[in-house]
Design a protein around this motif. Structure first.
Motif, PDB file in Angstrom:
ATOM      1  N   LEU A 145       0.770  -1.164   0.152  1.00  0.00           N
ATOM      2  CA  LEU A 145      -0.006  -0.053  -0.197  1.00  0.00           C
ATOM      3  C   LEU A 145       0.709   1.180   0.035  1.00  0.00           C
ATOM      4  N   SER A 146       0.644   2.063  -0.992  1.00  0.00           N
ATOM      5  CA  SER A 146       1.601   3.408  -1.092  1.00  0.00           C
ATOM      6  C   SER A 146       1.122   4.227   0.098  1.00  0.00           C
ATOM      7  N   GLY A 147       1.954   4.887   0.326  1.00  0.00           N
ATOM      8  CA  GLY A 147       1.327   5.980   1.522  1.00  0.00           C
ATOM      9  C   GLY A 147       0.350   7.086   1.028  1.00  0.00           C
ATOM     10  N   VAL A 160       3.747  -0.964   3.895  1.00  0.00           N
ATOM     11  CA  VAL A 160       3.270   0.317   3.598  1.00  0.00           C
ATOM     12  C   VAL A 160       4.266   1.303   3.111  1.00  0.00           C
ATOM     13  N   GLY A 161       4.008   2.253   2.270  1.00  0.00           N
ATOM     14  CA  GLY A 161       4.871   3.135   1.780  1.00  0.00           C
ATOM     15  C   GLY A 161       4.733   4.505   2.746  1.00  0.00           C
ATOM     16  N   GLY A 162       5.502   5.493   2.178  1.00  0.00           N
ATOM     17  CA  GLY A 162       5.408   6.852   3.036  1.00  0.00           C
ATOM     18  C   GLY A 162       5.323   8.015   2.339  1.00  0.00           C
ATOM     19  N   PHE A 205       3.869  11.267   3.494  1.00  0.00           N
ATOM     20  CA  PHE A 205       4.546  12.212   4.454  1.00  0.00           C
ATOM     21  C   PHE A 205       5.803  12.808   3.669  1.00  0.00           C
ATOM     22  N   TRP A 206       6.621  11.965   3.141  1.00  0.00           N
ATOM     23  CA  TRP A 206       8.068  12.324   2.694  1.00  0.00           C
ATOM     24  C   TRP A 206       8.692  11.246   1.608  1.00  0.00           C
ATOM     25  N   ARG A 207       9.113  11.796   0.600  1.00  0.00           N
ATOM     26  CA  ARG A 207       9.837  10.980  -0.306  1.00  0.00           C
ATOM     27  C   ARG A 207      11.196  11.319  -0.269  1.00  0.00           C
ATOM     28  N   GLY A 208      12.167  10.638   0.121  1.00  0.00           N
ATOM     29  CA  GLY A 208      13.636  11.008   0.249  1.00  0.00           C
ATOM     30  C   GLY A 208      14.294  11.647  -1.078  1.00  0.00           C
ATOM     31  N   ALA A 209      13.867  11.329  -2.240  1.00  0.00           N
ATOM     32  CA  ALA A 209      14.603  11.598  -3.203  1.00  0.00           C
ATOM     33  C   ALA A 209      14.299  13.076  -3.644  1.00  0.00           C
ATOM     34  N   SER A 268      17.500  12.275   4.324  1.00  0.00           N
ATOM     35  CA  SER A 268      16.228  12.561   3.877  1.00  0.00           C
ATOM     36  C   SER A 268      15.391  11.095   3.812  1.00  0.00           C
ATOM     37  N   ASP A 269      16.088   9.975   3.340  1.00  0.00           N
ATOM     38  CA  ASP A 269      15.468   8.640   3.090  1.00  0.00           C
ATOM     39  C   ASP A 269      15.166   8.104   4.583  1.00  0.00           C
ATOM     40  N   HIS A 270      16.115   8.464   5.647  1.00  0.00           N
ATOM     41  CA  HIS A 270      15.578   8.044   6.963  1.00  0.00           C
ATOM     42  C   HIS A 270      14.273   8.869   7.376  1.00  0.00           C
ATOM     43  N   GLY A 308      11.964   9.516   5.135  1.00  0.00           N
ATOM     44  CA  GLY A 308      10.772   8.751   4.635  1.00  0.00           C
ATOM     45  C   GLY A 308      10.688   7.329   5.388  1.00  0.00           C
ATOM     46  N   MET A 309      11.478   6.692   5.663  1.00  0.00           N
ATOM     47  CA  MET A 309      11.197   5.587   6.459  1.00  0.00           C
ATOM     48  C   MET A 309      10.516   5.745   7.742  1.00  0.00           C
ATOM     49  N   LEU A 310      10.776   6.834   8.265  1.00  0.00           N
ATOM     50  CA  LEU A 310      10.039   6.933   9.534  1.00  0.00           C
ATOM     51  C   LEU A 310       8.592   7.436   9.150  1.00  0.00           C
ATOM     52  N   GLY A 311       8.527   7.947   8.034  1.00  0.00           N
ATOM     53  CA  GLY A 311       6.803   8.062   7.513  1.00  0.00           C
ATOM     54  C   GLY A 311       6.241   6.649   7.609  1.00  0.00           C
ATOM     55  N   THR A 312       6.882   5.686   6.832  1.00  0.00           N
ATOM     56  CA  THR A 312       6.208   4.320   6.880  1.00  0.00           C
ATOM     57  C   THR A 312       5.993   3.863   8.039  1.00  0.00           C
ATOM     58  N   VAL A 313       6.590   4.059   9.060  1.00  0.00           N
ATOM     59  CA  VAL A 313       6.235   3.667  10.524  1.00  0.00           C
ATOM     60  C   VAL A 313       4.889   4.341  10.966  1.00  0.00           C
ATOM     61  N   GLY A 348      10.674   0.149   5.660  1.00  0.00           N
ATOM     62  CA  GLY A 348      11.322  -0.130   4.330  1.00  0.00           C
ATOM     63  C   GLY A 348      12.036  -1.531   4.474  1.00  0.00           C
ATOM     64  N   THR A 349      13.249  -1.456   3.923  1.00  0.00           N
ATOM     65  CA  THR A 349      14.102  -2.363   4.074  1.00  0.00           C
ATOM     66  C   THR A 349      15.266  -1.728   5.214  1.00  0.00           C
ATOM     67  N   GLY A 350      14.887  -0.604   5.661  1.00  0.00           N
ATOM     68  CA  GLY A 350      15.845  -0.276   6.600  1.00  0.00           C
ATOM     69  C   GLY A 350      17.231   0.490   5.968  1.00  0.00           C
ATOM     70  N   ASN A 351      17.196   0.537   4.865  1.00  0.00           N
ATOM     71  CA  ASN A 351      18.331   1.102   4.173  1.00  0.00           C
ATOM     72  C   ASN A 351      17.929   2.392   3.131  1.00  0.00           C
ATOM     73  N   PRO A 352      18.833   3.511   3.222  1.00  0.00           N
ATOM     74  CA  PRO A 352      18.631   4.430   2.304  1.00  0.00           C
ATOM     75  C   PRO A 352      18.522   4.068   0.616  1.00  0.00           C
ATOM     76  N   TYR A 353      18.194   4.730  -0.146  1.00  0.00           N
ATOM     77  CA  TYR A 353      18.080   4.550  -1.800  1.00  0.00           C
ATOM     78  C   TYR A 353      17.318   3.500  -2.029  1.00  0.00           C
ATOM     79  N   PHE A 354      16.670   3.076  -1.300  1.00  0.00           N
ATOM     80  CA  PHE A 354      15.755   1.984  -1.687  1.00  0.00           C
ATOM     81  C   PHE A 354      14.294   2.175  -1.483  1.00  0.00           C
ATOM     82  N   SER A 355      13.109   1.659  -2.116  1.00  0.00           N
ATOM     83  CA  SER A 355      11.903   2.064  -1.873  1.00  0.00           C
ATOM     84  C   SER A 355      11.082   1.127  -0.971  1.00  0.00           C
ATOM     85  N   THR A 356       9.926   1.504  -0.997  1.00  0.00           N
ATOM     86  CA  THR A 356       9.143   0.460  -0.330  1.00  0.00           C
ATOM     87  C   THR A 356       8.587  -0.546  -1.544  1.00  0.00           C
ATOM     88  N   ASP A 357       8.602  -0.415  -2.619  1.00  0.00           N
ATOM     89  CA  ASP A 357       8.221  -1.441  -3.748  1.00  0.00           C
ATOM     90  C   ASP A 357       9.395  -2.326  -3.777  1.00  0.00           C
TER      91      ASP A 357
HETATM   92  N1  UDP Z   1      12.765   4.408   1.907  1.00  0.00           N
HETATM   93  C1  UDP Z   1      14.136   4.261   2.108  1.00  0.00           C
HETATM   94  N2  UDP Z   1      14.382   2.663   2.045  1.00  0.00           N
HETATM   95  C2  UDP Z   1      13.351   1.949   1.958  1.00  0.00           C
HETATM   96  C3  UDP Z   1      12.240   2.129   1.684  1.00  0.00           C
HETATM   97  C4  UDP Z   1      11.819   3.760   1.881  1.00  0.00           C
HETATM   98  O1  UDP Z   1      14.783   4.935   2.494  1.00  0.00           O
HETATM   99  O2  UDP Z   1      13.740   0.686   1.954  1.00  0.00           O
HETATM  100  C5  UDP Z   1      12.324   5.817   1.984  1.00  0.00           C
HETATM  101  C6  UDP Z   1      12.423   6.672   0.932  1.00  0.00           C
HETATM  102  O3  UDP Z   1      13.110   7.918   1.005  1.00  0.00           O
HETATM  103  C7  UDP Z   1      10.970   6.762   0.345  1.00  0.00           C
HETATM  104  C8  UDP Z   1      10.278   6.919   1.565  1.00  0.00           C
HETATM  105  O4  UDP Z   1      10.998   6.146   2.480  1.00  0.00           O
HETATM  106  O5  UDP Z   1      10.867   7.773  -0.625  1.00  0.00           O
HETATM  107  C9  UDP Z   1       9.046   6.329   1.280  1.00  0.00           C
HETATM  108  O6  UDP Z   1       8.623   5.284   0.722  1.00  0.00           O
HETATM  109  P1  UDP Z   1       8.220   5.141  -0.788  1.00  0.00           P
HETATM  110  O7  UDP Z   1       8.537   6.277  -1.648  1.00  0.00           O
HETATM  111  O8  UDP Z   1       8.597   3.838  -1.442  1.00  0.00           O
HETATM  112  O9  UDP Z   1       6.695   5.181  -0.466  1.00  0.00           O
HETATM  113  P2  UDP Z   1       5.344   5.104  -1.381  1.00  0.00           P
HETATM  114  O10 UDP Z   1       5.614   5.809  -2.543  1.00  0.00           O
HETATM  115  O11 UDP Z   1       4.909   3.757  -1.562  1.00  0.00           O
HETATM  116  O12 UDP Z   1       4.196   5.813  -0.673  1.00  0.00           O
END
Ligand code: UDP
Length: 237
Positions: free
Chosen positions: A12-14, A51-53, A56-60, A70-72, A74-79, A131-140
């Motif tokens: 589920l995306s944010g 869940v996405g985030g 709230f915030w997208r790191g990139a 910034s990615d940190h 983003g990950m907090l947003g998913t929480v 997310g994966t717990g790592n920056p530069y990754f996505s929730t996909d």
């Molecule tokens: N993110 C990250 N590592 C991950 C998953 C997410 O750093 O493994 C951060 C990243 O900044 C991302 C944000 O969390 O932009 C929110 O996740 P995502 O953009 O995938 O959310 P969605 O588009 O699904 O709402």
């Protein structure tokens, strides 16, 4: 219900949790989705949710900020989203565990694969946060990773505002064509923006089928679980 899957990862995306508000969390939307998840869990389907985030915030998106920081955020947003969804599910008496890829043990369990699988076997809903717990990754990518780890049958990607994968953005191009079936290599070759290439490659390499469908209408998650042919189905070949 007549489910065709035993164990699923629902992504589920944010945005999907923001409903009509467009950002933040919409509790009516959370409850609508939670009710559907309850129906699915009731018939014994093992359901985990990534869940996405982006609500709230997208790191990139933040050009000024250090990318890792910034990615940190983003990950907090998913929480935050994970906790809101857990709250909605628990209001409906669905036993739910949030597992976070970043340790925050006062508010969520740490991600432990074997424990996640055990929860699923006990028919608890598991929400994967941070997310994966790592920056530069996505929730996909997280959905692909967790699906591979827990040996899910399928990844269900519920999209807001679109009901599948199109050859161009249907919100911009009214003659955009929807695909019923695709392969992962098609997504990469055609440069379709449905998922980032890391997530696509991970699904392809691990042969995880994926269904992209719209989540704006009530009942679509149940439809997909029942095997109704909606959205776009993506397979290895
Ligand atoms: N993110 C990250 N590592 C991950 C998953 C997410 O750093 O493994 C951060 C990243 O900044 C991302 C944000 O969390 O932009 C929110 O996740 P995502 O953009 O995938 O959310 P969605 O588009 O699904 O709402």
């Amino acid at each position: 219900m007549n489910p065709i899957y035993k164990r699923v990862v629902l992504k589920l995306s944010g945005e999907a949790l923001a409903g009509k508000k467009g950002s933040g969390i919409d509790t009516d939307t959370i409850m609508r989705i939670a009710k559907e998840i309850k129906e699915i869990q009731k018939v014994g389907v093992e359901i985990s949710i990534v869940v996405g985030g982006g609500n709230f915030w997208r790191g990139a998106n933040s050009k000024e900020m250090d990318r890792t920081t910034s990615d940190h955020i983003g990950m907090l947003g998913t929480v935050m989203n994970a906790l809101a969804l857990q709250d909605g599910l628990e209001k409906l008496d669905v036993i739910t565990r949030v597992q976070s890829a970043i340790d925050m043990k006062q508010i969520a369990e740490p991600y432990i694969r074997r424990r996640a699988v055990r929860h699923l076997e006990k028919k608890r809903v598991v929400i994967f946060a941070a997310g994966t717990g790592n920056p530069y990754f996505s929730t996909d990518t997280t959905a692909a990773l967790r699906a591979a780890e827990i040996e899910a049958d399928v990844i269900l990607v519920g999209k807001k505002g679109v009901d599948g994968i199109y050859d161009s953005d249907p919100k911009i191009n009214s003659s955009a064509k929807k695909f019923e079936n695709l392969t992962y290599i098609d997504i990469l070759n055609l440069g379709l923006g449905v998922m980032d290439s890391t997530a696509t490659s991970l699904c392809m390499d691990n042969k995880i089928p994926l269904i992209v469908f719209g989540i704006d209408d009530t009942g679509t998650i149940i439809d997909v679980i029942n095997g109704k042919k909606i959205g776009t189905h993506v397979k290895e070949d």
